[in-house]
Design a protein around this motif. Structure first.
Motif, short mmCIF file in Angstrom:
data_model
loop_
_atom_site.label_atom_id
_atom_site.label_comp_id
_atom_site.label_asym_id
_atom_site.label_seq_id
_atom_site.Cartn_x
_atom_site.Cartn_y
_atom_site.Cartn_z
N LYS A 168 0.76 -1.75 0.19
CA LYS A 168 0.14 0.05 -0.37
C LYS A 168 1.00 1.44 -0.11
CE LYS A 168 -4.11 -1.90 2.18
NZ LYS A 168 -4.44 -2.80 3.90
N PRO A 169 0.70 1.95 -0.96
CA PRO A 169 1.33 3.56 -1.27
C PRO A 169 1.73 3.99 0.29
CG PRO A 169 0.28 2.93 -3.33
CD PRO A 169 -0.46 1.80 -2.37
N ASP A 170 1.95 4.55 0.19
CA ASP A 170 2.60 5.61 1.58
C ASP A 170 2.44 7.16 1.11
OD1 ASP A 170 3.09 7.58 3.65
OD2 ASP A 170 4.77 6.09 4.46
N ASN A 178 7.62 5.85 -2.93
CA ASN A 178 7.38 4.13 -3.02
C ASN A 178 7.49 2.91 -3.85
OD1 ASN A 178 5.02 4.66 -1.14
ND2 ASN A 178 4.75 7.20 -1.63
N ARG A 179 7.62 3.58 -5.24
CA ARG A 179 8.37 2.68 -6.18
C ARG A 179 9.47 1.89 -5.68
NH1 ARG A 179 7.23 -0.83 -10.32
NH2 ARG A 179 8.66 -1.14 -11.30
N VAL A 184 11.54 -3.04 -3.33
CA VAL A 184 12.45 -3.88 -1.86
C VAL A 184 11.60 -4.38 -1.52
CG1 VAL A 184 13.97 -3.10 0.19
CG2 VAL A 184 14.37 -1.49 -1.92
N GLU A 185 10.57 -3.76 -1.02
CA GLU A 185 10.09 -5.10 0.01
C GLU A 185 8.83 -6.19 -0.37
OE1 GLU A 185 7.63 -3.08 2.22
OE2 GLU A 185 8.87 -1.34 2.98
N GLY A 186 9.09 -5.73 -1.69
CA GLY A 186 8.07 -7.09 -3.00
C GLY A 186 8.38 -8.07 -3.67
N LEU A 187 8.93 -7.87 -4.61
CA LEU A 187 9.40 -8.67 -6.00
C LEU A 187 11.32 -8.74 -5.53
CD1 LEU A 187 8.05 -7.56 -9.19
CD2 LEU A 187 8.12 -9.81 -8.17
N GLY A 188 12.29 -7.41 -5.27
CA GLY A 188 13.65 -8.04 -4.54
C GLY A 188 13.60 -8.65 -3.43
N ASP A 272 15.67 4.65 -13.36
CA ASP A 272 14.67 4.98 -12.07
C ASP A 272 14.42 4.17 -11.28
OD1 ASP A 272 14.16 7.24 -14.27
OD2 ASP A 272 12.41 6.92 -15.05
N ASP A 273 14.51 2.95 -11.61
CA ASP A 273 14.37 1.69 -11.05
C ASP A 273 15.12 1.73 -10.08
OD1 ASP A 273 11.60 0.91 -10.89
OD2 ASP A 273 11.76 -0.19 -12.68
N THR A 274 16.79 1.47 -10.34
CA THR A 274 17.56 1.02 -9.37
C THR A 274 17.68 2.65 -8.05
OG1 THR A 274 19.27 2.18 -11.01
CG2 THR A 274 18.93 -0.32 -10.36
N ARG A 275 17.24 4.31 -9.16
CA ARG A 275 17.46 4.60 -8.23
C ARG A 275 16.26 4.79 -7.12
NH1 ARG A 275 19.15 9.97 -8.01
NH2 ARG A 275 17.66 12.15 -7.33
N ALA A 276 14.50 4.90 -7.55
CA ALA A 276 14.11 4.33 -6.31
C ALA A 276 14.08 3.46 -5.22
CB ALA A 276 12.79 4.29 -7.27
N MET A 277 14.60 2.38 -5.89
CA MET A 277 15.33 1.16 -4.46
C MET A 277 16.46 2.42 -3.38
SD MET A 277 16.06 -1.47 -6.42
CE MET A 277 16.38 -2.99 -5.49
N ALA A 278 17.07 2.48 -4.11
CA ALA A 278 18.69 3.67 -2.94
C ALA A 278 17.29 5.09 -2.15
CB ALA A 278 19.18 4.64 -4.48
N ILE A 279 16.60 5.53 -3.04
CA ILE A 279 16.08 6.00 -2.39
C ILE A 279 15.37 5.88 -1.06
CG2 ILE A 279 14.16 8.13 -2.78
CD1 ILE A 279 14.99 9.34 -5.09
#
Length: 415
Positions: A168-170, A178-179, A184-188, A272-279
């Motif tokens: 559930k997005p915050d 949120n991405r 990180v919490e799901g597929l990763g 974009d996705d690796t940056r989102a994970m880093a954030i």
């Protein structure tokens, strides 16, 4: 055969052949590409492909403290794979950890993380897996000790450690954050390794991402929290992104099991996705600081270790990592100030010296520099000495290492 029908037959066959070889409709092609990308993000290939086995056909042995599990065939073969599964059944397995017949899936399959995956993404992965070549290969029976071979025990594990629910997005956080959290919490399923596992094979949410020893593999997955003493607190977003996608950054290089994660999964994610994970990772709350290392050796013995360790370091290590441990990043990681060197657990530092370190070849780092193994050249005393020197020099605050610790890891599995 009537002449008219005979005349039409070649055209009909040509039509069939063209239909069989024509490219998928654009919508289907986009769905399959999305499914492949998400399967990469979930690192499905790593567990569901045995060494020298066929892709996604399963059979990979996974040693656990409870026995050996064998991964399953997820190709679309109708008898031995998921060829007869519906998208609903596939989603139930991902979301709820249950087989189509309702049977319980062992939690080595990270359904506790995959439960956060949306139905739309699950359907895309299902469509992709249904598009790959089927492999007829029966699943191997698990080899678990009593009483862990009783699947009904999984009900107890699920009661204690499994919370069903899509991510559930915050609303108070950015779309990027949120991405990153979703990946990180799901597929990763990063928490599977980077959260300490207890004797029951479960992990505590209160210690999420604070690091832990990976059972049976004898590698320590470091903290991913923003703790400056043990986590990513001093890393920049760019350094974390580089580490995830290229396998190297100015802070260090991946090695051990993480090298496989980067090779099979993270290098294929977009910027974009690796940056989102880093954030997201950078924002994780600081956990409890680890206890200060306590030197297990008397001070006099530590002095001897340091003296011997410096001689070995100057001879074997300084040409790459520098006399002052500054390295030449990103290819030769710095050792001074490197948190992975100073962790309470010295497992990774000892294994690096014994077994060497090999970052994966990636698009961002196609010709990685590896570190040679020294197990065949150094005694346990020498390994302990040089690791102790590295962990305690140039401002590093790690504890001394004993020859016994080095000896215990000398026989650790390399896979």
């Amino acid at each position: 055969m009537p002449r008219t029908l005979k005349a039409l037959l070649p055209a009909f066959l040509v039509s069939l052949l063209l239909a069989g070889t024509s490219p998928a409709p654009a919508q289907d092609a986009a769905l399959l590409a999305k499914g492949e990308y998400l399967a990469r993000a979930g690192d499905c290939i790593a567990c569901h492909t045995a060494r020298e086995g066929k892709t996604f056909a399963g059979g990979l042995p996974m040693k656990t403290p409870f026995g050996t599990l064998y991964t399953s065939n997820i190709t679309p073969d109708p008898q031995t794979g998921i060829g007869m599964w519906t998208s609903d059944q596939f989603y139930q397995m991902m979301h709820n950890g249950r087989f189509p017949d309702g049977g319980l899936v062992y939690p080595a399959m990270p359904f506790a993380s995959y439960t956060k995956v949306t139905r739309e993404d699950s359907d895309a992965i299902y469509a992709y897996l249904r598009s790959i070549p089927p492999v007829k290969q029966r699943n191997r029976e698990h080899d678990l000790k009593f009483p862990f071979n009783n699947r009904s025990l999984i009900l107890g594990w699920r009661t204690l450690f499994f919370n069903e629910g899509v991510y559930k997005p915050d609303p108070t956080k950015s779309a990027e954050w949120n991405r990153g959290a979703y990946l990180v919490e799901g597929l990763g399923h990063c928490g599977m390794c980077h959260t300490a596992i207890n004797a029951l094979g479960g992990s505590s949410e209160s210690q999420a991402f604070e690091g832990g020893l990976i059972p049976m593999q004898n590698w320590y997955a470091p903290s991913l929290t923003s703790n400056k003493e043990a986590g990513l607190g001093d890393w920049t977003i760019e350094e974390i992104s580089d580490y995830l996608r290229k396998g190297v950054s100015a802070r260090g290089a991946v090695y051990g099991p993480m090298a496989e994660v980067v090779y099979n999964s993270l290098q294929y994610l977009n910027d974009d996705d690796t940056r989102a994970m880093a954030i997201y990772l950078k924002s994780l709350a600081q956990g409890t600081s680890p206890d200060k290392p306590t030197a297990p050796l008397p001070s006099a013995e530590s002095s001897l270790l340091l003296s011997l360790g410096k001689q070995i370091y100057d001879r074997e290590c300084a040409s790459c990592h520098g006399a002052q441990g500054l390295g030449m990043p990103p290819h030769y990681p710095p050792l001074a100030g490197n948190q992975s060197i100073q962790m309470v657990s010295a497992v990774n530092a000892i294994r690096m010296v014994l077994n060497g370190g090999y970052p994966p070849g990636t698009a961002g780092n196609p010709m990685p520099y590896g570190m040679p193994p020294f197990a065949h050249r150094m005694s346990d005393d020498e390994v302990a000495a040089v690791v102790t020197y590295i962990r305690t020099s140039w401002g590093n605050r790690g504890a001394a290492v004993s020859a016994r610790q080095a000896n215990e890891l000398r026989a650790a599995t390399l896979n």
